[in-house]
Design an enzyme around this catalytic site. Structure first.
Site, PDB file in Angstrom:
ATOM      1  N   GLN A 189      -8.127   6.777  -6.945  1.00 43.22           N
ATOM      2  CA  GLN A 189      -8.427   5.610  -7.732  1.00 43.22           C
ATOM      3  C   GLN A 189      -8.352   4.668  -8.298  1.00 43.22           C
ATOM      4  O   GLN A 189      -8.639   3.148  -8.250  1.00 43.22           O
ATOM      5  CB  GLN A 189      -9.812   6.773  -7.883  1.00 43.22           C
ATOM      6  CG  GLN A 189     -10.653   7.536  -7.217  1.00 43.22           C
ATOM      7  CD  GLN A 189      -9.886   8.966  -7.510  1.00 43.22           C
ATOM      8  OE1 GLN A 189      -8.577   9.006  -7.692  1.00 43.22           O
ATOM      9  NE2 GLN A 189     -10.833  10.447  -7.590  1.00 43.22           N
ATOM     10  N   THR A 190      -7.751   4.777  -9.957  1.00 45.60           N
ATOM     11  CA  THR A 190      -6.818   3.981 -10.034  1.00 45.60           C
ATOM     12  C   THR A 190      -6.159   3.076  -9.785  1.00 45.60           C
ATOM     13  O   THR A 190      -5.681   2.335  -9.662  1.00 45.60           O
ATOM     14  CB  THR A 190      -6.674   4.573 -11.795  1.00 45.60           C
ATOM     15  OG1 THR A 190      -4.991   5.320 -11.164  1.00 45.60           O
ATOM     16  CG2 THR A 190      -7.531   5.342 -12.031  1.00 45.60           C
ATOM     17  N   MET A 221      -2.846   3.479 -10.042  1.00 43.90           N
ATOM     18  CA  MET A 221      -2.066   3.108 -10.843  1.00 43.90           C
ATOM     19  C   MET A 221      -1.578   4.646 -11.674  1.00 43.90           C
ATOM     20  O   MET A 221      -2.462   5.708 -11.680  1.00 43.90           O
ATOM     21  CB  MET A 221      -3.114   2.187 -12.260  1.00 43.90           C
ATOM     22  CG  MET A 221      -3.034   0.792 -11.731  1.00 43.90           C
ATOM     23  SD  MET A 221      -4.002  -0.097 -13.215  1.00 43.90           S
ATOM     24  CE  MET A 221      -4.753   1.058 -14.075  1.00 43.90           C
ATOM     25  N   SER A 222       0.091   4.278 -12.801  1.00 46.47           N
ATOM     26  CA  SER A 222       0.225   5.297 -13.130  1.00 46.47           C
ATOM     27  C   SER A 222       0.903   5.021 -14.381  1.00 46.47           C
ATOM     28  O   SER A 222       0.481   3.346 -15.052  1.00 46.47           O
ATOM     29  CB  SER A 222       1.497   6.135 -12.238  1.00 46.47           C
ATOM     30  OG  SER A 222       2.662   5.029 -12.390  1.00 46.47           O
ATOM     31  N   GLU A 260      10.422   6.179  -6.628  1.00 50.58           N
ATOM     32  CA  GLU A 260      10.058   5.041  -6.819  1.00 50.58           C
ATOM     33  C   GLU A 260      10.412   4.837  -8.380  1.00 50.58           C
ATOM     34  O   GLU A 260      10.928   3.883  -8.940  1.00 50.58           O
ATOM     35  CB  GLU A 260       8.881   4.268  -6.278  1.00 50.58           C
ATOM     36  CG  GLU A 260       8.941   4.599  -4.591  1.00 50.58           C
ATOM     37  CD  GLU A 260       7.215   4.004  -4.584  1.00 50.58           C
ATOM     38  OE1 GLU A 260       6.384   3.947  -5.164  1.00 50.58           O
ATOM     39  OE2 GLU A 260       7.734   4.288  -3.197  1.00 50.58           O
ATOM     40  N   PHE A 313      -0.350   8.817 -11.198  1.00 48.54           N
ATOM     41  CA  PHE A 313      -0.779   7.766 -10.224  1.00 48.54           C
ATOM     42  C   PHE A 313      -2.395   8.869  -9.466  1.00 48.54           C
ATOM     43  O   PHE A 313      -2.088   9.449  -9.305  1.00 48.54           O
ATOM     44  CB  PHE A 313      -0.026   7.700  -9.241  1.00 48.54           C
ATOM     45  CG  PHE A 313      -0.265   7.140  -7.652  1.00 48.54           C
ATOM     46  CD1 PHE A 313      -0.519   5.413  -7.697  1.00 48.54           C
ATOM     47  CD2 PHE A 313      -0.556   7.476  -6.683  1.00 48.54           C
ATOM     48  CE1 PHE A 313      -0.847   4.974  -6.737  1.00 48.54           C
ATOM     49  CE2 PHE A 313      -1.441   6.640  -5.418  1.00 48.54           C
ATOM     50  CZ  PHE A 313      -1.497   5.057  -6.269  1.00 48.54           C
ATOM     51  N   ASP A 354      12.672   4.531  14.947  1.00 53.19           N
ATOM     52  CA  ASP A 354      12.104   4.795  13.355  1.00 53.19           C
ATOM     53  C   ASP A 354      12.297   3.672  12.587  1.00 53.19           C
ATOM     54  O   ASP A 354      13.457   3.825  12.019  1.00 53.19           O
ATOM     55  CB  ASP A 354      11.036   5.958  12.933  1.00 53.19           C
ATOM     56  CG  ASP A 354      10.171   6.237  13.892  1.00 53.19           C
ATOM     57  OD1 ASP A 354       9.263   6.095  13.620  1.00 53.19           O
ATOM     58  OD2 ASP A 354      10.269   7.997  14.128  1.00 53.19           O
ATOM     59  N   LYS A 384       1.421   0.511 -14.926  1.00 51.83           N
ATOM     60  CA  LYS A 384       2.134   0.246 -13.616  1.00 51.83           C
ATOM     61  C   LYS A 384       0.993   0.309 -12.402  1.00 51.83           C
ATOM     62  O   LYS A 384       1.026   1.365 -12.515  1.00 51.83           O
ATOM     63  CB  LYS A 384       3.794   0.465 -13.479  1.00 51.83           C
ATOM     64  CG  LYS A 384       3.896   1.188 -13.304  1.00 51.83           C
ATOM     65  CD  LYS A 384       5.705   1.696 -13.199  1.00 51.83           C
ATOM     66  CE  LYS A 384       6.015   2.652 -12.206  1.00 51.83           C
ATOM     67  NZ  LYS A 384       6.220   3.829 -12.285  1.00 51.83           N
TER      68      LYS A 384
END
Lengths: 592, 691
Positions: free
Chosen positions: B376-377, B379-380, B344, B373, B303, B397
């Site tokens: 739907q969008t 983005m955060s 991240e 985040f 993996d 972003k």
């Protein structure tokens, strides 16, 4: 050791290396059912044979089916020959009016020829009618060799096929190897032999008056033909003046061709290839030696082709060739040494002066390597170390090129053992040609490799322990042991050559050796076919850097190591009491 | 559970010595035919010695018994090491009471009375009474008893972290566990029986090797017991009598020297210690067969996540849009990520600090509002209200398409250059995150899955061993290809579903290859069962653990590589000792044959017979020669016990190289060593006046 000897050895090796791929490629095509030069003239004959025999050549057989066919074919052939030999006096083509053979001798001879051994407890010219030679023995020369080819073909198919249940059709393999390989080669070789002076006729025996008559002592026979014994039971000898010589005739060339090519070895005449009518010239001698190795060597190449990697074949070939050359070097060297006991500079006793030490040593090595058993020299008269080499050649299991088919089978059994022992050392469960070697294969390989060892040891031990063995020995001291050991070795290895020096036409030897020859043949063929069957069913894994390499010098050396160690560990004790101690004794000037 | 005892732990030696004597029982020896022959030979010699007592016979008899004892000792040591581990394990098998739930009512029962399907309750500080699955709740569990790992792990109902192991301890919260295995068949029980060797069945390769050894033994029995016939014939031929020494003790001595006692005596020790080595690395195999198969593996399915890469995408670079300073991009990216607790997000902060020494600012000081985040969008971001120092800032972003839509909806323009950067980054297999402030596009953060250190070397090693590695990942082909190239695996499967894995395994197997894989999820179970070696992670589901034939208690996917090495080592040790054992025989012949036959064909006045010439070692006397050979044969077993237990040295190189090395050491070495050893023993025996 003269330059011309080395030159001859070089030419011999070159010829062998040249013919091997030629014949090997041809055989690969024949046995894969592809078209060859001979397809046009012989294809119809092949189809005719299948029609006659009601054989469907495309119907494949399982390993047990194949083994069954091998056994039935050989046993029926053996019984027919047995009957023929016991009734030859009443059958045609018997110009010398030779009598029927007694059962033990007939049995011994029938088994001997059926098993490709060609051990001869008789002298051909004074025992066998022309019909027996041609329709009995010569037929076996072909069929026993063809059987060997068929068995090795089944083994090769087993090793190379993937997840298959069948190994081919025995009848087709038998027919093809006889028709396309053995018959054409024999025909050509017989003609060449005739050109050298080998006889091929149906004449009654010639008689010639001796230029120099001589006197000898022979056993006196009574009116019934039985030897006369004195009060102590010793044969009564009488003087006899010999003034004329009987020169035997017969269809010799045809039988000699196949006896060499088929590694049969059963000579037309008692003296085998030492007889001027069987092996007249140095050229015929050279060709007869080449013929011994021709098919066994080509079969190894054919194996490489069929395995899809010629190096697989050459690696095995290299091991065979190395064993041959080492054996030959020792034997030749030993024959050139001065004899400490007699003070003679070189031993020429028992050798034909037309062949000398080199021609005799090369023949003796080849014939014992390849389970041929034809001889052009008296092996009994070889130096102790020379005799040792001939015995060791056979004791290794006739794998130095070996008998037609049988030699490669035996060698592949050693390969399986080598791969198993050494393969573990690379950290994988052992595999050969991508196929795992497991308990079932090891069981069969061990039986095939050890059966001849067991037969030799037990047979010799029994023979030296009871009166029947030593009773017929001419020589005392360690040489007597060598003679008995040689007889059982030759029989178990299906070689057929004789050390001689013992009377083997006794009920004990005829029956014991017949049993040993039979087991020495089929205790190998059956397990070989079983391995073929189980290997055919397996999947093959593609080679990787982690796979034990079965090509190249390392593998060849390992294979040699395993063969020599198994042979040495089994036979060193008995050999030390035979030829080895005899060597030391002769060095000390002691003879018996 | 990580006993770090040395190969020959003094504490294990005493019981092993005792066991060596117990194992003289013929019923025990019968299982090992080679040693059974030695037993029969020793008994015969003992009887003979009673009838014909000499110092020589006595010494011979003793050394024959020692040969047996030494072989028994090897096996007892291997078993002892296993038993010591089993004892540690057994302590964990609780005798405490379990709280069984029957119709919502708890009752106290002994853990041993639990049946499959029972529900039990465990709260903080309870020991989990048996293997099972969490049926309800979530808890942290201390599994250090089994794994040696001190950090507690989370176990919760449903999902891939539901399996619990008997003997581990709940540290917090309450869970209800459904028992999944019968008592006596639980993990620990299987482990104990494996390491104790109680249920050890011979593996296929052991059986095949056994056949070979038995056949060789039979051959040597024949070679030795036909000797008197040849010897007596030779005596008669030489006109001598009584010069050949073929008494029972001498024949038995020759036989015992020739039959493969070295490998015969050590074979089971090698097998037991192979399993033992696995357990030491915290891997539990359900059969010895699986260990052997591990040595044969051609293909490893690994993996990607967690095995080859760290598993989290990390920010590795800032690519500013034209006219934007890289530092400004970094500052904005950092600002938008400060409240982002995902790995991240944290990695963006870390990168900003590394590259521009930007310190993390306090969100609440800025009165910033974090926009998390949303699917739907996609983005955060962060909204900072206008203050004395700066106007209001709105940073987003997210995926390129989402940010482009966002910017364009605000009337901004998405620069072509940024689109190009995005494409560029994607092509490298990395993930682009676009940062925008208001309607201005600032640039791109490059996120990358980071390959673990040393993996490339590891895969190169495997390649030399002839093993191909295949990376399995759910990523798209582009990302997968880039990571595959960076990590140096031979092949990869992108967007792999469990069905794809299963199909791939079947394909490889159809081509004749042996496949190993690791897995943890329930959906891995079919593939684990199909693989030749399936290593389930201990953190995985019960289904996965049942399907595989090994369980890695450390749940370390790279363990597979070590497992392969152990498998190979096991087979190599067997092969090496077999070769050594057989090669040894040559020298022994040169010791014993002249001793037996040296007097044959003795010339009048000569001191030695012709066959004394075979005494190339120049041994003192027939007695000293035979004794030296037998003593060497016995001592070599003791000398090789450490090797049998530790395994021969393994190095990840190609088969041809491994072979040459082992043939040199164990083949040629095995041929020469006894010449030296026997000579030295002979000298010692003479010096001690023992022969």
């Amino acid at each position: 050791m003269e330059e011309r000897d080395f030159l001859q050895l070089g030419i011999y090796l070159l010829a062998l290396v040249a013919f091997t791929p030629l014949l090997g490629r041809f055989m690969a095509r024949v046995f894969n059912g592809e078209r060859t030069l001979l397809s046009t003239p012989l294809g119809a004959v092949e189809r005719g044979i299948y029609k006659l025999g009601g054989v469907d050549a495309t119907r494949e057989m399982s390993w047990s089916g194949y083994a069954g066919a091998v056994l039935v074919f050989n046993l029926v052939g053996c019984v027919l020959t047995l009957v023929q030999l016991m009734t030859q006096a009443w059958l045609p083509l018997n110009p010398e009016h030779l009598p029927n053979l007694p059962f033990p001798l007939a049995l011994n001879t029938a088994v001997s020829f059926m098993t490709n051994t060609n051990w001869q407890a008789y002298s051909g010219e004074s025992t066998m009618s022309c019909l027996s030679q041609m329709a009995g023995l010569a037929v076996h020369n072909f069929t026993s060799a063809a059987t060997g080819v068929a068995v090795v073909l089944a083994l090769i198919r087993g090793l190379t096929r993937r997840q298959a249940g069948t190994l081919g059709n025995f009848w087709a393999d038998l027919t093809r190897s006889t028709l396309y390989v053995l018959l054409p080669l024999s025909l050509i070789f017989a003609v060449v032999l005739v050109s050298q002076g080998v006889v091929q006729n149906f004449r009654t025996y010639d008689t010639a008056t001796l230029v120099a008559p001589y006197e000898t002592e022979v056993a006196k026979n009574d009116a019934a033909g039985q030897p006369v014994k004195d009060a102590q039971g010793n044969a009564v000898m009488e003087k006899k003046r010999v003034t004329e010589q009987v020169i035997p005739q017969g269809p010799a060339a045809s039988q000699i061709a196949i006896k060499q090519l088929g590694t049969n070895g059963g000579g037309y005449f008692g003296q085998n290839s030492a007889h001027p009518f069987e092996n007249p010239t140095p050229v015929s001698n050279f060709l007869e030696i080449l013929a011994i190795f021709l098919i066994p060597s080509a079969l190894v190449y054919m194996f490489g082709v069929m395995a899809g990697d010629r190096r697989q074949g050459w690696s095995i070939w290299a091991a065979m060739c190395a064993l041959f050359l080492v054996g030959f070097a020792v034997l030749w060297w030993a024959e050139l040494q001065p004899n400490a006991a007699t003070g003679l500079a070189a031993s020429l006793e028992g050798k034909e002066v037309r062949f000398g030490q080199f021609g005799s040593a090369l023949f003796a090595t080849a014939t014992t390597d390849a389970s041929c058993g034809a001889v052009n020299t008296m092996h009994d008269s070889l130096s102790p170390l020379g005799g040792l080499v001939t015995m060791v050649n056979m004791m290794l299991g006739e794998v130095v090129f070996g008998g037609v088919g049988a030699g490669l089978c035996g060698m592949l059994m050693f390969v399986i053992l080598t791969v198993f022992i050494a393969g573990l050392m690379v950290g994988r469960t052992p595999e050969y040609l991508g196929k795992k070697i497991e308990a079932a294969e090891i069981k069969c390989a061990v039986v095939a490799v050890l059966a001849p060892c067991v037969l030799i040891l037990i047979g010799t031990a029994i023979a030296v322990s009871c009166e029947a063995g030593p009773g017929t020995i001419n020589n005392q001291g360690p040489h007597g042991l060598s003679e008995i050991l040689y007889a059982f070795t030759s029989a178990a290895a299906n070689n057929g050559s004789a050390f001689a020096g013992i009377g083997v036409n006794t009920n004990f030897f005829n029956c014991a050796l017949a049993a040993v020859m039979f087991l020495g043949r089929f205790a190998i063929i059956i397990p070989v076919l079983a391995i073929a069957g189980s290997m055919a069913r397996k999947k093959a894994s593609p080679p990787s850097a982690g796979t034990f390499p079965t090509t190249g010098a390392t593998f060849t050396l390992l294979l040699l190591g395993v063969i020599i160690i198994v042979g040495a560990l089994t036979f060193l004790p008995v050999l030390s009491l035979g030829p080895i101690v005899e060597h030391f004794l002769i060095q000390a000037g002691r003879i018996f | 559970m990580k006993p770090k005892s040395s190969i020959l732990d003094p504490a294990l030696i005493r019981p092993a010595i005792l066991d060596s004597f117990k194992k003289l029982d013929p019923r025990v020896q019968w299982a090992n035919p080679v040693m059974f022959v030695v037993l029969v030979g020793s008994l015969l010699t003992t009887f003979f010695t009673f009838a014909h007592f000499t110092g020589f016979n006595l010494q011979l008899t003793l050394w024959l018994w020692f040969t047996l004892l030494f072989a028994n000792f090897a096996e007892a040591m291997a078993e002892g090491r296993g038993k010591a581990q089993a004892a540690t394990l057994r302590k964990m098998r609780t005798t405490t009471l379990a709280r069984r739930l029957v119709k919502d009512r708890e009752e106290q029962v002994a853990a041993s009375e639990l049946a499959k399907g029972d529900l039990v309750v465990c709260e903080a500080n309870d020991v989990i009474p048996g293997d099972g699955e969490v049926a309800e709740g979530i808890a942290s569990v201390d599994e250090s008893a089994i794994t040696g790992e001190s950090a507690p792990v989370i176990r919760e109902s449903g999902g891939d972290r539901s399996a619990v192991t008997g003997g581990t301890r709940v540290i917090s919260d309450r869970i209800v566990i459904r028992i999944t295995s019968e008592q006596g068949n639980a993990f620990i029980d299987r482990m104990i029986s494996m390491v104790e060797g109680a249920k050890r069945q011979k593996t296929p390769n052991e059986i095949a090797l056994g056949i070979l050894l038995v056949s060789l033994t039979a051959l040597f029995v024949l070679a030795v017991f036909t000797l008197p016939a040849f010897a007596h014939y030779s005596e008669k031929a030489a006109g001598q009598s009584g010069v050949v020494n073929v008494t029972i003790p001498v024949l038995v001595a020759l036989l015992v020297c020739l039959i493969p006692t070295t490998i015969g005596g050590l074979l089971s020790a090698i097998g037991i210690s192979g399993i033992d080595r696995l357990v030491r690395r915290n891997v539990l195999a359900t059969s010895g067969r699986a260990v052997e198969a591990a040595g044969d593996i051609d293909v490893l399915l690994l993996d990607k996540t967690g095995t080859i890469t760290m598993g989290n995408r990390m920010a590795v670079a800032f690519h500013p849009a034209p006219d934007i300073e890289e530092g400004y991009l970094a500052a904005s990216a950092q600002l938008s990520s400060l409240a982002d607790e995902t790995p991240e997000g944290r990695s963006v902060v870390v990168l900003a600090k590394e590259k521009f020494n930007l310190r993390a600012r306090e969100m609440h000081e800025l009165h910033a509002e974090f926009i998390p985040f949303k699917a739907q969008t996609r983005m955060s971001g962060v909204e900072i209200p206008a203050s004395d120092v700066q106007p209001a800032v709105s940073i987003r972003k997210g995926a390129a398409q989402a940010v482009q839509n966002h910017v364009e909806s605000l009337g901004g323009e998405f620069p072509i250059a940024v689109t190009r950067i995005v494409e560029e980054v994607s092509r490298r297999g990395a993930t682009p995150l676009v940062v925008a402030e208001g309607r201005k596009t600032l640039g791109v953060i490059e996120l990358k899955d980071v390959v673990k250190g040393g993996m490339k070397e590891r895969f190169a090693q495997l390649r030399r061993m002839g093993i191909r590695t295949v990376m399995i990942t759910g990523d798209n082909a582009l990302t997968a290809g880039a990571i595959a190239a960076e990590s140096g695996v031979d092949d990869f499967m992108a967007q792999a579903t469990p069905e794809d894995k299963l199909r791939r395994i079947r394909e490889e197997q159809a081509a004749g290859r042996l496949v190993a894989m690791t897995g943890d999820g329930t959906n891995d179970a079919p593939a684990l069962a199909q693989a030749d070696v399936g290593v389930a992670m201990n953190t995985g589901t019960q289904a996965a653990r049942e399907a595989g034939n090994m369980v890695d208690l450390d749940s370390n996917p790279t363990k597979l590589i070590e497992i392969v090495e152990i498998g190979k080592q096991l087979l190599m040790t067997r092969g090496a000792l077999t070769t050594f054992s057989i090669a040894n025989d040559v020298a022994k012949y040169f010791a014993i044959l002249p001793a037996m036959f040296g007097g044959l064909y003795l010339a009048t006045g000569a001191a030695r017979g012709p066959l004394s010439a075979l005494n190339i070692m120049g041994l003192h006397s027939p007695e000293s020669a035979i004794l030296s050979a037998v003593i060497f044969n016995a001592l070599i077993i003791i000398a090789l016990i450490p090797l049998a237990l530790a395994g021969v040295q393994y190095r990840a190189v190609g088969a041809a190289q491994v072979l040459r090395r082992n043939v040199l050491i164990y083949g040629i070495g095995g041929l020469l060593a006894p010449f030296v050893g026997i000579k030295l023993l002979d000298v010692a025996l003479v010096a001690l006046h023992l022969a």
